[in-house]
Structure formats: C-alpha cells, structure tokens
Design an enzyme around this catalytic site. Structure first.
Site, PDB file in Angstrom:
ATOM      1  N   TYR A 175       3.173   7.046 -17.158  1.00  0.00           N
ATOM      2  CA  TYR A 175       3.710   5.944 -16.362  1.00  0.00           C
ATOM      3  C   TYR A 175       4.833   5.246 -17.104  1.00  0.00           C
ATOM      4  O   TYR A 175       4.578   4.376 -17.942  1.00  0.00           O
ATOM      5  CB  TYR A 175       2.618   4.903 -16.108  1.00  0.00           C
ATOM      6  CG  TYR A 175       1.630   5.241 -15.038  1.00  0.00           C
ATOM      7  CD1 TYR A 175       1.691   6.442 -14.345  1.00  0.00           C
ATOM      8  CD2 TYR A 175       0.623   4.352 -14.697  1.00  0.00           C
ATOM      9  CE1 TYR A 175       0.764   6.745 -13.353  1.00  0.00           C
ATOM     10  CE2 TYR A 175      -0.297   4.635 -13.704  1.00  0.00           C
ATOM     11  CZ  TYR A 175      -0.222   5.838 -13.037  1.00  0.00           C
ATOM     12  OH  TYR A 175      -1.136   6.122 -12.059  1.00  0.00           O
ATOM     13  N   VAL A 207      -0.759  16.866 -15.576  1.00  0.00           N
ATOM     14  CA  VAL A 207       0.091  15.693 -15.711  1.00  0.00           C
ATOM     15  C   VAL A 207       0.081  14.940 -14.394  1.00  0.00           C
ATOM     16  O   VAL A 207       0.185  15.531 -13.322  1.00  0.00           O
ATOM     17  CB  VAL A 207       1.536  16.098 -16.066  1.00  0.00           C
ATOM     18  CG1 VAL A 207       2.439  14.876 -16.131  1.00  0.00           C
ATOM     19  CG2 VAL A 207       1.570  16.879 -17.365  1.00  0.00           C
ATOM     20  N   LYS A 208      -0.013  13.630 -14.502  1.00  0.00           N
ATOM     21  CA  LYS A 208      -0.025  12.786 -13.319  1.00  0.00           C
ATOM     22  C   LYS A 208       1.138  11.812 -13.397  1.00  0.00           C
ATOM     23  O   LYS A 208       1.250  11.054 -14.374  1.00  0.00           O
ATOM     24  CB  LYS A 208      -1.366  12.036 -13.267  1.00  0.00           C
ATOM     25  CG  LYS A 208      -1.600  11.298 -11.982  1.00  0.00           C
ATOM     26  CD  LYS A 208      -1.072   9.902 -12.094  1.00  0.00           C
ATOM     27  CE  LYS A 208      -1.181   9.153 -10.784  1.00  0.00           C
ATOM     28  NZ  LYS A 208      -0.527   7.844 -10.862  1.00  0.00           N
ATOM     29  N   VAL A 209       2.025  11.845 -12.405  1.00  0.00           N
ATOM     30  CA  VAL A 209       3.135  10.886 -12.356  1.00  0.00           C
ATOM     31  C   VAL A 209       3.181  10.240 -10.980  1.00  0.00           C
ATOM     32  O   VAL A 209       2.506  10.662 -10.043  1.00  0.00           O
ATOM     33  CB  VAL A 209       4.501  11.561 -12.663  1.00  0.00           C
ATOM     34  CG1 VAL A 209       4.591  11.980 -14.125  1.00  0.00           C
ATOM     35  CG2 VAL A 209       4.744  12.742 -11.744  1.00  0.00           C
ATOM     36  N   SER A 256       0.793  10.398  -7.631  1.00  0.00           N
ATOM     37  CA  SER A 256       0.208   9.268  -6.915  1.00  0.00           C
ATOM     38  C   SER A 256       1.286   8.701  -6.006  1.00  0.00           C
ATOM     39  O   SER A 256       2.479   8.918  -6.221  1.00  0.00           O
ATOM     40  CB  SER A 256      -0.285   8.191  -7.886  1.00  0.00           C
ATOM     41  OG  SER A 256       0.788   7.673  -8.620  1.00  0.00           O
TER      42      SER A 256
END
Lengths: 311, 311, 311, 311, 311
Positions: A175, A207-209, A256
C-alpha cells in the site's frame, strides 16, 4: 480440501521453483479452495478493519460482524479461497472451523488512534502463531512511500524467510502511502506497479494492491510511460500493466477495490481485473458490512464473473 | 563450469589468502565462467533496476525484461561471468537455470518512492537465501557520504562474516551519496578511490564503483593529489588510481558506466577500464533495455575489448 | 616469538590478575616481540589511515603503502611489537606473514566522507575474525566527549568480554572528541588522563591516547589540578600523570604523537614518554608515509631511545 | 566470611522469600562481613568516581587512590561490608584480594566529558563478569526523572533477572536526575521516596539513595504529604519515610551523604540514618580522598555510630 | 483453588479454543477463585500505584499499604479473583502467600517523575519471572493514541506468545493516551471500544479498560455511531458496546472506575457494568487507600452487586 488439481493450478505452482513442496502444498490449498478452486482465480475475505478503523466503523452496519465466528462462516459459505485476519480474530475461531477454509494470519497491523505522516505498522503475530493456528499463509503490509518503508521491507524479509522455511505462503499487502507521495499518487498506475514489483522482489508469493488510477506520479516514470506508450488508459490495461510489472504475470496479483459507489461498479472492476489478467479480488468491507444473504449473493456474483459463468 | 583454470585466475585467487577453499571455489567459478572465463576480466549483469527505479522505468523499453527469466537467459547467452539480482528475481529462475551461470544475491535494496537526503537501504535477503538459491556470492551496497553509512558498514560486516563462513564471495557496490558530498563529488576521483578502499577494508572480495571524474571533492585530499602529482587526468589513469587504492590491485574492482550517451562512448570507457588495469564492467540498463539481439552484440563487443580480440 | 621472557614482562603480566593464561600468553607475545621485546616498552605500527582519511591522503606520499603487504613487512623489518589494521588490510596478508608479527585487528573504524559533530564508528570486524586471522588482540576506538560515547562504551564492553573469553588482548584507542569538548580540550591533560582512565575502567589491557597538552579543559578539574598542584608543566610530567591515571601505572599506556613538525621533535616526544614512564608509541603516518629506508631508520631511532641504546 | 549468623540477619533474609538460596547466601555474606557484620547495618565503599568525574578530581587529593589495590585494602582494613567498583578497578585486584571482602561489580557508568540534559549510562560490565571476578552482587544506576529512564529500568530488569538466576544480589543506585525534575527536586523527599520505591519494584535487594531534603517537588505529592501530615521535618523522619516507602522496611535501603561540610555533619547524618531505621551508608569520596589513617578513623566512627558503641 | 467448576466458567473457557489446556487451567483458576468464583464475574485487586504515582500518593492515606504483604492479605480476605502487581511487590509476598490467590505479574510500568507527551512504559518483568513466582497471568499496558503504541503492541505480541507457550493467561490494560487524542477523547466511547478491540486482536484473554463516557472523539467514528444509532446514552449501554466490540462478548472485559466521587457512585457504576454484560471490576485505589475494615466492606458490596445478592 481438494485432492485433485487442475492444469492451471499446476501452471501457477510451476512459477515458484525456489519454494519447497511444503509451501507449494499450502499455495495449492488456497488455489483449490472454494467456488473458484482450480480456476487460478481467487477471492479472499480479509477482516482487519476492526484493528485498522475501529470496531464501530467496521461492524455497526452489520453487527453480526462483531463476532469473530461470523467471518469464518461468511468466508466458508460464500466459497472464498481464504480468510485473512489478525491474531485475535483467528484465535477466536481457528479450532471451531479447523480445516474448513485456508487461513492467512496477518502479521502486522495499524490503527488510527494516532496518525503519522509516515506510517508504519506494529508486528502483531508470528510465524509460530500461524503454524499453531493451522494457517496456510502469513500476511504482511508494506507502505512504499513512507520513511518507515525500509524497516518494513527488512522485517518482511525476515518473516518471509521464516515462513518459507516452515512451508507457509507469503502474502504481501503493498500500500503506497507516506510523505514521499501525493494523495493522488498513492493509487497512481506507476506507483501501484512499482509497489507490486517491490513486493514480488521481496519474495511475496501473492501480492495485493489497490486498483490503480491513470495518474502518473513520478516525473521520470511519467516520461517513460509516455515515450514508450505504455497502455494505461482503461482499468483493464492498468491491471494488465500491474500484472506485467509483477514478474510478467508469474506471481499471483490480486486487487482491492477503489472507492466503489455501487455494486455495478464493483462488478465492472472485477471484469477489468479478469480482463487484465489479474488473479482475483480481496474484498473486505463490501462483504462483511452487508447483511449475510446480500453478502453471499454479492460474492457469488463476483465469483461468477471470475469463473466465467457470468459476463 | 570450467574444470580447469588459468594462471591468471590462480594469481587472482592467491590474493585472498585469508579465505576458505569454499570461497575461493566460488570466486573461481565467477572468474572461469562465460566468454571472459579464465582471463581475469569480468562482465556482470545486474538487474535490480526494477526495485531501484520501478518496473516501468526499467523494462518498458524492452518489455521482455518484465519476465525474470529473460535476464538469466541474457546473462547466459551473452557469456557474462555472473548475474546479480534481488531475492524475488533470483527465486523466479534459480531452479530453471540452476548451474548455468554464477548467481549473486543482492542482499539490500533501495527504492525511490521515498527519497532521503541521507539514503540507506533495506536488507532484502540473507546468506541463507543465497545458499538455498545456489548463489556463489552475496552483493551489498554501501553509501559512503551518507549519515547512515556507519550502520550500513556494520551490517555489511556481519553479513560478510556469515557469507565467508559459508564459502560465499562478498561483492560490494560502493556508491558515495548523501549529505556529506556535493552532487559532483559523488563521482570525484578522490571520493571514488576512497569508496573503493573502504569496501576493500570491510572485507569485500569484489568491489564495484562508478567510473570516476577528474573532480577532487575534499580539500585535504585535493592538496595531496596535487602535491604528489597523482595522475588522474585521463579516465584510464583514474581507473588505475582506483585499482591502486584497492590494495594495490590485489582486490577485483569492476566499474559501472557514467552517463554514457552512445555505444562508442561506452566502448571507450571499457577500453579505459582495460588500460587502467580494471577487472571489468557491471552493465545493467545498457544491456537489458535493448532488444535481445542488440544486447548480445553490444555485450559481445564489450567482452571482445576486454579479452583483446577487439581493440 | 620469544620462548623466554624477562622479569619486566613477568611484572607487567602480574598486573592482569583477572585475565586467563590465554590472554596473558597473547599479551606476552606482544611484549616479547621485535626490537623492544622483553623491555616492557612497545612500538606498534597502526595502518588504518586508508579507512580514516582515504587512500590518497594516506599512501600517495609513499605509494608502496597502497599494498597491504608493505605494512606487514615494514612492521616486521623495523622490529615493531605489533601491527594493527582493519579487517581488509589484515586479511590481505595474514596468511603470507603468519606467525611473523603479533597482529591487532581493529574492530571499528570511521571515515571522513561524512563528518558528524558527535562522531561514532562502524563496527568493521569481530572477535571471530581476529581469531581466524591469528591475531593476538582486538583494537577498538572510543570517543569520550561525543554524545555517541555511551553506546561505544557498551559495544566495547561486549567485544572485550568476548575477546577475553577467547584469550585475546584488548587494546583501546581513547580519543576525546565531540560536542562535549573544545578543540583544544581534546588533548588537554585533564581530558587525556580521564580518557585513559575510562579505557582502563572498561577493561582495556593496553590504552592508547594522544600526547597531552598542558591545557585544562573542565573547570572542576582545573580547580583540583591547581589546588593539589598536580605537576603537568612538562610533557614528561603529563605522561607521568596519564600513566598514574591509568591505575597507577598498572596498565600499559602508549602514546601517539601530537602534530610533530620534524623528526627531532618526535624523538623529544619519545624521550618524554620514556622519562614519564610511558610504555611506548604507536606510530602510523610518520612511519609508512616515508620511503622504506628512512622509515626503518626513523623507527630504529625511536626504539633506541626506548631501550636506552640512544639518549 | 562468617560461618554463623545472627537473628537480625536471619530476619533480613526472611524478607526475600522469592530469592534462591544462592542469592541469600551472597546477601548474608554482605551482611555478615566487616565491622558491622551481623548487626544488619552496612557500610559500603564505592569507588567509581574515577569514571564518573575523572581521575584527577577523584584521586589527586590522596594519590594513593590512583592504585586500584588501595581501595580493596581500604575497604578490608576499615571493615566495610562490601566494595563496589567498575570492571577495570575490580579486575585489577580481584585475584590479589580474592575472598577478603564481598565485591559488587557496578554494571553501568557515566562520565562527564559529555553532559546531557537527560542522562543515561553505558553498560560497562556483565553478570558473567561479576561471576568470573567472584562478586556477590551487581550494581546498577537508574536515573528516575530522565527521559532515558524507561530504557534504564528495562535494562536493569534484564540484568537483574540474570543476576538472580546466577545467585547474585542486585544493588540499585536510584538517583533522580534529568529534565523531569528541578535541581532542588532531585533530592526532595517525595522524589527520593519515589526513587527508592521504583528500585524496589524493579526487584532490587539493596537500594541506595541520597539523603533527602524536606523539599516537596511534585504538586500532587505535596498535597498528599501535607493532607496526611507525613512527618518529614527532620532528617531522621525523612529517612524513616524512605525506608517505609521501600516496602515498609522490608528491603535494605542505604544512603549516601548530602553535601556534607565537615565530619561532624556526616556523623550527624549517620545518626539520622540510624535513628530513622536506615540500613547504612555508602561512602566514597569522604573515605578515599583522605589520607589512609584519617579514612580508617573516619569510617570507624561511622561504624561505631551504627553499631551503638558510639552515640 | 476450586476443584469443581460451573457451566458459566466452562462456557467462558470455550471461547478460547486456540489456547492450551495449560492456559485454560490458569484462566479457570482466576474464574473460580474468591467470592465470585464460578459466577463468571471477577474483581481484581491491582496495586501498581506505588510505581505509577509514587509511594506517598499511594499509601499515605492508609500506611498499612506500604507493606507489600498488606495487599496480598487484602485481596485474599476480600475474596478477589486475583491480585496484580509489579515484580518487586510480588516477590515480596509470593512465598508467604503461595497458592492462596491467583497472581498477575504486571510486566510493564510507568512513573511520573518524567512525563511525556506520548507515553510508553518500561518492561519491568518477564514471563520467566511470572513462572518462578507462581503467577497465573501476565499483565501488560498499552497506550493506544501514543506515538509509542506500535512498539508497545509489538512487545506485547512477543510477551503474549511466550506467556501462552508457557500456559499463562494474558491480561491487557488498554489505556488510550497520547498526542493522538484529546483529554476528553481518552475515555470517549468510540476510543474505549476501539482500545478494547485492539487488545483483543493482540491476543489478550482478559481486557481491562476505563469506564467510557458518551463522548465521541473521532469524526469518522462519530458519523457511524450516529448513522447506525449505536446506543451509547447510558453507562450500561456503553459497557454493552465495549463488550460487543471485544469479539461480541467472547473475551473477558473488565472495567476500572471513572473519577468516582462517593461509594454510591461506584456501586452505580458496578451495576452498570453488570447490566451491560461486563465481566467485572479492577479496583485499586478505592480499595487499598481505605482502612482495612472499610475496604473489606466496600469490596463485599461490589461483589454482592455482581453475584446478585445485592441489587
């Protein structure tokens, strides 16, 4: 959990050639679980909002959510691939729901009772905690753009090494935030792609962005994007660029939502993720802040878009 | 890898009398690999630009480079002595290309989403990571001139000790930077020679610096250089002085380019490195930001200059 | 090394009743080595100038000194008691010159590419390094007067404990410096005596300070020196006071020169050290910045003054 | 050391019900040693002035004190219960005087070559050092009132735990100091009582504070002292209040003098300590800065006041 | 301790499904001890006021409290569920009162001789200390709202993991404080609920907060509370909301009083805690600052309200 697997899952696992069979086993558990099991797409339910924003702001809309068991049940019933939460929430249901859904223990957290210009997080769990709670993965947040980032990267490195040595998967929430960036820049496409790349270089399996905007934050990057005509005009193109920036698609990248106004907009975003080659969504507030039947219906639609049963 | 070696390689190995046979074995692997194997010269491909500047700025010009496998292949096909990259990039190809080229795991990294007056780096990998990925060496960057330098030196010391105890080679990127120096001073000849010397004193087996300018940054040094008439007028002379400053040539020193405008200028720089007694080049962006055939041709020319098949 | 010893050496060893036979063995090796072996006097060659001031400022006057082997040879041929240097310099000759001269590994270092108001040093070596390189002692610098001093004292404590547990000698360079002192105060007699005392209290076996001036820096100290008529008018008296301040002469205290202009002045300083009961000199730049024959002659004269063969 | 003990010593030992027989053995060694052995009163000789104020200010008045052996002898001959000093001073005599007097290794120290608004100390010794030197106790200073106090408390906690696990006694010098307090407040009765209480809560077996003045520093405390009419008008009353504040007298509290002008004033202070139920004195400068015969006489008088042979 | 248990205790234990039988055993010891044993309600006596505010302010009103044994006796005689104190106070009675009442070792503490804008605490005890003193639990304070909070959370995490691995219960005092909050905000209902939630997420078994006011501190929270009409008008409603915010009542939450003026007000507060579903009270100053008979009567009334024998 599924005992057979699919070609797509086998293909994804093949990208992680430096990982142990133990880690691949846990990664396959996530990929084979739930409604999207075997498709290579994922929807993950994360519930750390209570820590991040406070319980009232998180659960007053749907008070069933004050109970930690609610989220286990929601994740299981909706067919999510995994459920992610901090130590306390996982401890409060791990025995009751043991073996029913892959769990991700979030190892660091932030609250807003104090707000910093350059935020960092507290380490709130350990790899050993993840193992004793039966988790398949650890989760960790980094804040590229913050003056505290280097320490966050170094801590992730150490936790990631320990997680891999214990056969766990490493999921990184990347983030961008802090005094190195403008507010708009936090979700700019150059910054988002960069944040995803850093997470992958730090050894993340997943990976979450956030979904990126078309904004270009940094002048030297802007120049290259314009000179090389990198296509970032549509959301699907931007998703594609983020996926490309994460080892040419050889790491799982999930997204997200941005500040979605209505369900249709969320579904459009999901279509863009799908069309851009993204691997799925992580959906928190949009799920657990609805009444249960609505949440199940909403998530079913998201999953249907991903697995192609709905356009 | 080569199973015989040359007198020159044996000579170089003789300079490292305090190292274990394990470390010498890995050092000889680097010296014997690729087109320049056995000549005592080295060309290394480093790809940490994605982390340092972002994926767009690094790979948009030659999008094949988004794929971590591309760089392994480029390093192997071009006949480099070694390939250096951060954890994620090495994990993404170490199994597929196992044993095909000596690998250097870069153990610290910096990004530009936040920029400090006195920069430091995050530790992003470990000696244990290097060992499990089959690397021959660790890489580490120090920033002489930054207020954070002492901590960077101390961390390098600890990692270097662990690396040597495990038979690995220690490669140090010594980049003067920070509030102790003017912008011009970062590549001044006095500063560059000093930076190379510090790296060697910290126990580096291979030192990497930027090609120095004729600028003299520090007054007390300037006075000595002028009084003693240290020859630093030409680039070859400056390379020779840096080599001299690194234990009278008894440590391997390699160079990265200055702000080269065209290939001819790069080749001239390589000739200066060769003529000044330098041990080779580390060439990143100039290699992987070209289309593959051009990159191979470009690197072939560089290597031909080093091994004398081209002037 | 000598296998017999002298009464004076036995006397000196008797002061270290809390140390192990292992540490006494290494201390006796230093006291019995070289021209002054057995006299209880010492001349040590330290070469950390390359790290401290840069290679050009250190070695351009006598370029043979760029080669780390030069200093081993100089120390051996001139008959020094020991040679002290940072990790890199010792690694570069420890095998070739193994067993020919006692070695001191300097465990911390400072450079001047960044300059702080309150300096500290980087830890650049370990006790384990000292052991693998065959050293008899570790060296460590403290900066009394700097705001960083407490951390330096604490680090020395830990390294000293480890060194003693491994049978090594602890040599402390005690250099007053930092915002607690005026420039003149750094070598004031009250400050120098205090700095030597602190080093001894921290467990040093050998203390190294600069030759003190007659300046009295701190008002409460000045009052006592004047009231009690502590004789500090001549250099020999000041040396005697420093020796007295270091456990009444029951710790070895050696001195480095002040800003000596010519050799005669240096020799006068050596006479003052001898006459004041000091244990010897540590002479760096004045040795290795001369051409070899001159350096040997210069050091021979110093040693002759110490052992009484020259006035 | 004494092999029989007294009812009073047994009573004091009974207060330390959570300590091991090993720690009680060492505590009884202190209580049974010297002139006051068995009375439950203690006089301790501490010599850390050389570190704290410099050797000249400490020893020029009585130059015999430059020799570390002098203080061992003084403590033994005067019949003190224990001798406390930093690492260097104890190392310099521990073998020669082994078993002749209980030793306290002071584990942290402060110097005045740099002076901070909010002071802290360097850790200068370890529990392991105390054990190898044959000590019965560790000593540690805290500065309540300094912004560095929390870290000092935490370090004491760790050292205290290790000391107790090794059968040593923990002696805490609790000296209020720093920007939280006015100069006068440092010895105010409310602050002194608070400082003693904190030391006891941190697990000290023996607490050392300065003799308090009648000043009340903190407004909320002042209000309570006045409302509850806590008697603090005389020095004996203030001692009594400090003893009360240290677990109702169930911890040994000893005192150092205020700025005593003459011996009679010191003796009056000792009478106040005795009459207020204090456990004794710790007397440094007033002992070792006198010529030996005077010091012995002075200390004999102090002890005579404590054991009742003199009024 | 009780050898049988009740349905209510069994129900409470069932909420802690991730804990070991060892930890549940200790938790049941607390729930089954004293007057309220088996009811699921708790009254705990905490005595860390001496450390937090000084001995005079804490014990001058009832001087019996200077003696650490007094508080053990008070807790036992009054029928409390547990007694909580810092290291020194527990060490001073743990042997004498062994096995007579469950003990909580407070592992961190704060004093007011220095006051910070953003407070933190010193670590003053260890899990090992808790084990050797026979404690059932560790206690730890966090300050949400302070810039030091993240480090406090991380330290709690590590201590909590170690405590659980050793079968101990984790009790967290969650006290909002620091520059992130207004004075009024420290006890605002949104902040209190948030603070309780954070403690639970950090893995606390028992959470201790202050009784909240109706104040809403943070604008985004205020908006949600008003929109969702969260009932917080009465004290019982606010207690209910805090309990709800702590995992929907599946963690034990206890309360300390606000600035109570008279006993009747305290009893009203206890009724509100009871009516709101709170699990009990932690009552320090209101207990030990009274004369013993009054304190026993006062606590008996509190317990009678909790167990229903008094309205």
């Amino acid at each position: 959990m599924a005992t057979t697997t699919t070609d797509r899952v086998r293909e994804i696992l093949s990208w992680y050639g430096s990982d142990s069979p133990g880690t691949l086993t846990n990664l396959s558990r996530m990929l084979n679980a739930g409604t999207l099991g075997g498709t290579g797409k994922m929807v993950i339910l994360p519930v750390d909002q209570g820590f991040e924003h406070g319980p009232g702001r998180s659960f007053a809309k749907n008070p069933a959510g004050y109970d930690p068991r609610y989220h286990f049940q929601l994740a299981i019933e909706s067919g999510c691939n995994a459920y992610a939460a901090p130590l306390g929430f996982l401890e409060a249901g791990a025995r009751e729901f043991a073996g029913q859904i892959p769990l991700i223990l979030k190892l660091n957290n932030h609250d807003v009772l104090y707000e910093e210009k350059d935020p960092e997080q507290a380490v709130t769990g350990s790899v050993r905690d993840a193992l004793r709670l039966g988790c398949v993965a650890i989760g960790y947040t980094i804040y590229p753009g913050s003056s505290a980032r280097l320490e966050m990267f170094s801590t992730l490195r150490a936790l990631g090494e320990e997680a891999k040595a214990n056969g766990l998967v490493v999921v990184v929430w990347s983030y961008p935030r802090g005094s190195g960036l403008s507010k708009e820049g936090e979700t700019g496409i150059d910054v988002t792609a960069y944040a995803a790349h850093i997470a992958a270089q730090l050894g993340a399996h997943i990976v979450k962005v956030k979904l990126p905007s078309a904004h270009l934050e940094q002048a030297p990057a802007k120049k290259v994007y314009e000179t090389e005509k990198v296509p970032v005009g549509t959301l699907a193109e931007r998703v594609r660029h983020v996926v490309q920036s994460t080892f040419a698609g050889r790491r799982v990248v999930i997204f997200s939502g941005g500040p979605a106004v209505g369900d249709d907009q969320v579904f459009d975003e999901v279509r863009a993720i799908r069309d851009g080659g993204g691997f799925g969504s992580i959906i928190g507030r949009n799920s657990f802040q609805r009444k249960n039947p609505e949440a199940l219906k909403f998530l079913a639609t998201v999953m249907a878009i991903y697995n192609g049963t709905q356009k």
